[in-house]
Write a protein that holds these residues in place. Structure first.
Motif, short mmCIF file in Angstrom:
data_model
loop_
_atom_site.label_atom_id
_atom_site.label_comp_id
_atom_site.label_asym_id
_atom_site.label_seq_id
_atom_site.Cartn_x
_atom_site.Cartn_y
_atom_site.Cartn_z
N THR A 234 24.06 74.28 12.38
CA THR A 234 23.25 75.51 12.26
C THR A 234 22.45 75.52 10.96
N GLU A 235 22.99 74.92 9.91
CA GLU A 235 22.24 74.86 8.64
C GLU A 235 21.10 73.84 8.73
N TRP A 236 21.36 72.69 9.34
CA TRP A 236 20.30 71.71 9.51
C TRP A 236 19.13 72.30 10.27
N LEU A 237 19.43 73.14 11.25
CA LEU A 237 18.40 73.68 12.13
C LEU A 237 17.89 75.04 11.69
N ASN A 238 18.43 75.54 10.55
CA ASN A 238 18.05 76.86 10.07
C ASN A 238 18.32 77.94 11.13
N LEU A 239 19.50 77.84 11.73
CA LEU A 239 19.92 78.80 12.77
C LEU A 239 21.27 79.40 12.37
N LYS A 240 21.36 79.88 11.15
CA LYS A 240 22.65 80.31 10.60
C LYS A 240 23.26 81.49 11.35
N ASP A 241 22.44 82.27 12.03
CA ASP A 241 22.97 83.43 12.77
C ASP A 241 23.18 83.13 14.25
N TYR A 242 22.97 81.88 14.64
CA TYR A 242 23.07 81.51 16.05
C TYR A 242 24.52 81.56 16.54
N ILE A 243 25.46 81.17 15.68
CA ILE A 243 26.88 81.16 16.03
C ILE A 243 27.58 82.34 15.37
N SER A 244 28.24 83.15 16.19
CA SER A 244 28.99 84.30 15.68
C SER A 244 30.45 83.92 15.47
N GLU A 245 31.19 84.81 14.85
CA GLU A 245 32.61 84.54 14.67
C GLU A 245 33.32 84.44 16.01
N ASP A 247 32.10 83.18 18.65
CA ASP A 247 31.78 81.87 19.22
C ASP A 247 32.71 80.78 18.71
N ARG A 248 33.43 81.05 17.64
CA ARG A 248 34.36 80.05 17.11
C ARG A 248 35.69 80.06 17.87
N GLU A 249 35.80 80.97 18.84
CA GLU A 249 36.87 80.98 19.84
C GLU A 249 38.27 81.09 19.26
N GLY A 250 38.39 81.66 18.08
CA GLY A 250 39.71 81.86 17.48
C GLY A 250 40.35 80.61 16.93
N VAL A 251 39.63 79.48 16.92
CA VAL A 251 40.19 78.22 16.41
C VAL A 251 39.30 77.63 15.31
N GLY A 252 38.35 78.41 14.83
CA GLY A 252 37.51 77.94 13.73
C GLY A 252 36.57 76.82 14.10
N LEU A 253 36.02 76.85 15.30
CA LEU A 253 35.10 75.79 15.72
C LEU A 253 33.92 75.66 14.77
N GLU A 254 33.54 74.42 14.47
CA GLU A 254 32.34 74.12 13.70
C GLU A 254 31.84 72.74 14.09
N PHE A 255 30.53 72.61 14.20
CA PHE A 255 29.91 71.33 14.49
C PHE A 255 29.11 70.91 13.26
N TYR A 256 29.42 69.73 12.74
CA TYR A 256 28.73 69.22 11.56
C TYR A 256 27.76 68.11 11.95
N GLY A 257 26.73 67.97 11.13
CA GLY A 257 25.82 66.85 11.24
C GLY A 257 25.71 66.15 9.91
N VAL A 258 25.43 64.85 9.94
CA VAL A 258 25.27 64.09 8.71
C VAL A 258 24.33 62.92 8.98
N TYR A 259 23.52 62.60 7.98
CA TYR A 259 22.71 61.39 8.01
C TYR A 259 23.35 60.38 7.07
N VAL A 260 23.59 59.19 7.57
CA VAL A 260 24.16 58.12 6.75
C VAL A 260 23.19 56.96 6.71
N GLU A 261 23.32 56.12 5.69
CA GLU A 261 22.34 55.05 5.50
C GLU A 261 23.01 53.78 4.99
N LYS A 262 22.31 52.67 5.23
CA LYS A 262 22.72 51.38 4.67
C LYS A 262 21.73 51.02 3.57
N PRO A 263 22.14 51.08 2.32
CA PRO A 263 21.19 50.82 1.21
C PRO A 263 20.57 49.43 1.30
#
Length: 263
Positions: A234-245, A247-263
């Motif tokens: 939601t932070e990557w997409l600037n949609l911080k209000d898209y997911i409500s408490e 929506d976390r279904e009582g188990v603290g659901l969260e989806f993360y994204g990350v960009y990784v690289e090979k130097p």
């Protein structure tokens, strides 16, 4: 490659349930029934699935802006109008998915597009995938690529993820990047509905492994997260209000994204 198993359309399939959750048409009645039952257990399912597709779209655009012209996408699903080759028509793209129906329809959708191929393969067989003649056919000798692991790590064991990361890192040229999503929940949290939801994936033969962020940071090695690090999608997409408490279904659901690289 591992031996392909015959397809039974009367048994729900995780990839086709995902397609139905996105509003797609590549699914059968068993998939639709399973999906609707999952929605009844976890009403926020459609929102989380939609976030994954939006992140894929955003990642493809960002990496294209960074100069990437070659994309290797794992567990791709159908190459619909929202997918990489439609967003970036001049890019060279290889889609990989182990669902035979997805692969068949995917090849049909792509037709004779010279810049895109669809490879029917399981990401767990990463060594065979990277040795496929399809890759040099499309990419030539250039291994500076953008790699997508969008919505797939949750279905892999730690050992499988570690092997996937090492194999792709060894294969890719310096300067390559990868975008990854990670599904997490609060440690030890459980509700009856969430337990049944996870059980549905067990029954489909695709058990879910939700990985704490701390462990995900270890599993990406030897790839290195870029300076922005792990962030909720939601932070990557600037949609911080898209997911409500709720929506976390009582188990603290969260989806993360990350960009990784090979130097």
């Amino acid at each position: 490659m591992s031996e392909k198993q015959p397809m039974d359309i009367n048994v729900p399939n995780a990839a086709r349930v995902y397609d139905y959750s996105l509003g797609g048409s590549h699914n059968f009645e068993a998939d639709r029934q399973a999906a609707e039952y999952m929605f009844s257990l976890v009403p926020s399912t459609k929102k989380w699935v939609r976030l994954l597709r939006l992140f894929l779209h955003d990642a493809a655009q960002e990496l294209s802006a960074q100069g990437f012209t070659q994309f290797l996408d794992f567990a791709s699903g159908l190459p619909t109008v929202e997918h990489i080759h439609s967003t970036l028509p001049d890019a060279k793209v290889i889609y990989v998915d182990n669902d035979p129906v997805v692969a068949s329809y995917g090849m049909e959708i792509l037709g004779d597009n010279p810049n895109v191929r669809f490879l029917e393969a399981d990401v767990r067989d990463i060594d065979s995938i990277l040795a496929s003649p399809v890759i040099p056919e499309i990419f030539g000798d250039n291994r500076r690529v953008a790699i997508g692991l969008n919505g797939i790590t949750v279905f892999l064991s730690d050992q499988e993820i570690r092997h996937l990361m090492q194999a792709t890192y060894d294969w890719a040229a310096p300067g390559s990047k990868m975008w990854i999503t990670w599904e997490t929940q609060a440690a030890g949290a459980m509700t009856p509905q969430w337990g049944q939801f996870l059980g549905m994936f067990d029954q489909m033969g695709s058990p879910m492994h939700l990985v704490p962020e701390e462990r995900a940071r270890e599993l990406v090695k030897p790839w290195q997260p870029d300076a922005r690090g792990f962030r909720p999608i939601t932070e990557w997409l600037n949609l911080k209000d898209y997911i409500s408490e709720a929506d976390r279904e009582g188990v603290g659901l969260e989806f993360y994204g990350v960009y990784v690289e090979k130097p």
